[in-house]
Design a protein around this motif. Sequence first.
Motif, PDB file in Angstrom:
ATOM      1  N   LYS A 255       0.811  -1.216   0.000  1.00  0.00           N
ATOM      2  CA  LYS A 255       0.000   0.000   0.000  1.00  0.00           C
ATOM      3  C   LYS A 255       0.847   1.269   0.000  1.00  0.00           C
ATOM      4  O   LYS A 255       0.455   2.292  -0.569  1.00  0.00           O
ATOM      5  N   GLU A 256       2.016   1.184   0.634  1.00  0.00           N
ATOM      6  CA  GLU A 256       2.872   2.382   0.723  1.00  0.00           C
ATOM      7  C   GLU A 256       3.395   2.794  -0.656  1.00  0.00           C
ATOM      8  O   GLU A 256       3.892   3.901  -0.826  1.00  0.00           O
ATOM      9  N   GLU A 257       3.257   1.914  -1.651  1.00  0.00           N
ATOM     10  CA  GLU A 257       3.704   2.256  -3.010  1.00  0.00           C
ATOM     11  C   GLU A 257       2.608   2.977  -3.813  1.00  0.00           C
ATOM     12  O   GLU A 257       2.794   3.295  -4.985  1.00  0.00           O
ATOM     13  N   ALA A 258       1.464   3.199  -3.189  1.00  0.00           N
ATOM     14  CA  ALA A 258       0.320   3.776  -3.919  1.00  0.00           C
ATOM     15  C   ALA A 258       0.660   5.079  -4.679  1.00  0.00           C
ATOM     16  O   ALA A 258       0.193   5.257  -5.813  1.00  0.00           O
TER      17      ALA A 258
ATOM     18  N   ALA B 203      -4.638   1.760 -12.533  1.00  0.00           N
ATOM     19  CA  ALA B 203      -5.853   2.347 -11.973  1.00  0.00           C
ATOM     20  C   ALA B 203      -6.641   1.304 -11.177  1.00  0.00           C
ATOM     21  O   ALA B 203      -7.100   1.566 -10.062  1.00  0.00           O
ATOM     22  N   SER B 204      -6.768   0.093 -11.744  1.00  0.00           N
ATOM     23  CA  SER B 204      -7.486  -0.964 -11.021  1.00  0.00           C
ATOM     24  C   SER B 204      -6.756  -1.345  -9.744  1.00  0.00           C
ATOM     25  O   SER B 204      -7.373  -1.622  -8.718  1.00  0.00           O
ATOM     26  N   LEU B 205      -5.419  -1.358  -9.830  1.00  0.00           N
ATOM     27  CA  LEU B 205      -4.631  -1.743  -8.658  1.00  0.00           C
ATOM     28  C   LEU B 205      -4.821  -0.751  -7.503  1.00  0.00           C
ATOM     29  O   LEU B 205      -4.877  -1.143  -6.341  1.00  0.00           O
ATOM     30  N   LEU B 206      -4.942   0.517  -7.828  1.00  0.00           N
ATOM     31  CA  LEU B 206      -5.176   1.512  -6.771  1.00  0.00           C
ATOM     32  C   LEU B 206      -6.422   1.150  -5.969  1.00  0.00           C
ATOM     33  O   LEU B 206      -6.440   1.238  -4.748  1.00  0.00           O
ATOM     34  N   VAL B 207      -7.455   0.708  -6.699  1.00  0.00           N
ATOM     35  CA  VAL B 207      -8.687   0.322  -6.015  1.00  0.00           C
ATOM     36  C   VAL B 207      -8.438  -0.902  -5.135  1.00  0.00           C
ATOM     37  O   VAL B 207      -8.835  -0.937  -3.968  1.00  0.00           O
ATOM     38  N   THR B 208      -7.727  -1.896  -5.686  1.00  0.00           N
ATOM     39  CA  THR B 208      -7.413  -3.099  -4.914  1.00  0.00           C
ATOM     40  C   THR B 208      -6.635  -2.752  -3.640  1.00  0.00           C
ATOM     41  O   THR B 208      -6.821  -3.367  -2.598  1.00  0.00           O
ATOM     42  N   LEU B 209      -5.760  -1.763  -3.751  1.00  0.00           N
ATOM     43  CA  LEU B 209      -4.948  -1.375  -2.594  1.00  0.00           C
ATOM     44  C   LEU B 209      -5.741  -0.531  -1.594  1.00  0.00           C
ATOM     45  O   LEU B 209      -5.223  -0.141  -0.551  1.00  0.00           O
ATOM     46  N   GLY B 210      -6.976  -0.215  -1.943  1.00  0.00           N
ATOM     47  CA  GLY B 210      -7.766   0.652  -1.070  1.00  0.00           C
ATOM     48  C   GLY B 210      -7.313   2.093  -1.146  1.00  0.00           C
ATOM     49  O   GLY B 210      -7.495   2.857  -0.199  1.00  0.00           O
ATOM     50  N   ALA B 211      -6.686   2.462  -2.276  1.00  0.00           N
ATOM     51  CA  ALA B 211      -6.155   3.822  -2.402  1.00  0.00           C
ATOM     52  C   ALA B 211      -6.875   4.601  -3.505  1.00  0.00           C
ATOM     53  O   ALA B 211      -6.330   5.534  -4.083  1.00  0.00           O
ATOM     54  N   GLY B 212      -8.104   4.209  -3.800  1.00  0.00           N
ATOM     55  CA  GLY B 212      -8.878   4.885  -4.841  1.00  0.00           C
ATOM     56  C   GLY B 212      -9.080   6.365  -4.561  1.00  0.00           C
ATOM     57  O   GLY B 212      -9.242   7.165  -5.483  1.00  0.00           O
TER      58      GLY B 212
END
Length: 369
Positions: free
Chosen positions: A79-82, A102-111
């Motif tokens: 997550k720290e790489e968001a 973009a999808s990964l940001l959502v997966t990381l909870g960083a949307g």
Amino acid sequence: MAPSRRCAAALAAATVVLAFPAASLADEARDALIVETVLRIEGFDLQGSTKAQAAVGRYLKSNWAGERYLDLIERFSLKEEAPGVLRLALEKSDTPMGAEAASLLVTLGAGNLLINTLRGEDDPKAVQAAVAISHAGAPALVAELPKILADQSRAVAVRSSALAALYGKHPAKQAELLATVKAGKLAKDLRQTASEILMLSRDPEIRKEAKSLFAVGEGNFPPVAELVKRKGIATNGKQLFATKTCLVCHQAGGVGINFGPGLSEIGDKLDKKALYQAILEPSAGISMGFEGWEVTLKDKSTLVGIVVETDENLTVTMIGGAKRTINKGEISTRTKLKQSLMYPGLHQLMTPGELVDLVEYLSSLRKGG
Ligand code: HEC
């Protein structure tokens, strides 16, 4: 090789790499090897190995947008790489990798990073954020787009991008947009973008309605026999290639995505008459290997694009360049489309004079030229 054996082999390799610093390998190559190895080991506990953690950290730092960059972050939920993923989602928003980010940001909870950028003061970034949100597709993010549309204080470019993100992709959404335009509820300064979205719809009914709604007719276009006699301005045509959406699907003169055939030497292949026909009636002669397919999966989802097949898998390249590989077992039906994936009616985004300039440009694209 059976999965268990592959896993055991990878584990052995990991033990070797992690336990014995090989002096002969350059540090970077060694980090890359560790990265490949930990990615292969199912359930690898990154937190449990400071050595592997350090290697992954170094790798991410020096390989932003590199081949394994997103894989690593996704696999170990880093997550720290968001912030780095956000940069990728924005700067490469019109590439498959940007869509993945973009999808990964959502997966990381960083949307929320995308939402903040969309709401932020940097307009060019906000434009990219809207595109990224359309890739991510998460309802909480998509819900931000109408707010931008309604905010008259935002730049037209930002609101246009939000409009395209919200309505651009699916015929069902385009039908909603069509209804909004018909009801006179769309802001005037968004009409141009709306007309482009609707006239490029995959649904012929929507295209037809859009045509009458925006009052563009075939009528004012001279026949091809007439057009070929005119001389256009190639430098204008070069700009039109970029602004009239050709570059979404073609590469020429160093810009664009190769979804359809590359056009960098199209002047050698097609004369002006054939160029006009390719644009005015894309479905009349579809280039080999670029036929469109509609693939329905057993989970009822549908993919439309160009298909490449191997014994086991089917890879569908969709408009925009995103690829999806599916196992043939997942497919329920596939149908070859009679229509070209190149939208008909693109010339209606132009005046006849502009079309002449565009063809002049295309016909100037030759080997060594
Ligand atoms: C949505 C994607 C898409 C867009 C947008 C698009 N094209 Fe195409 N184009 C294709 C595909 C796919 C083919 C190949 C299938 C066919 O021949 O119809 C193609 C074929 C062509 C060909 C024939 C190439 C050949 O080798 O025979 C030309 C010329 C062409 N496009 C020009 C343009 C121009 C000019 C524009 C912008 C006004 C444009 N295209 C916009 C997808 C697109």
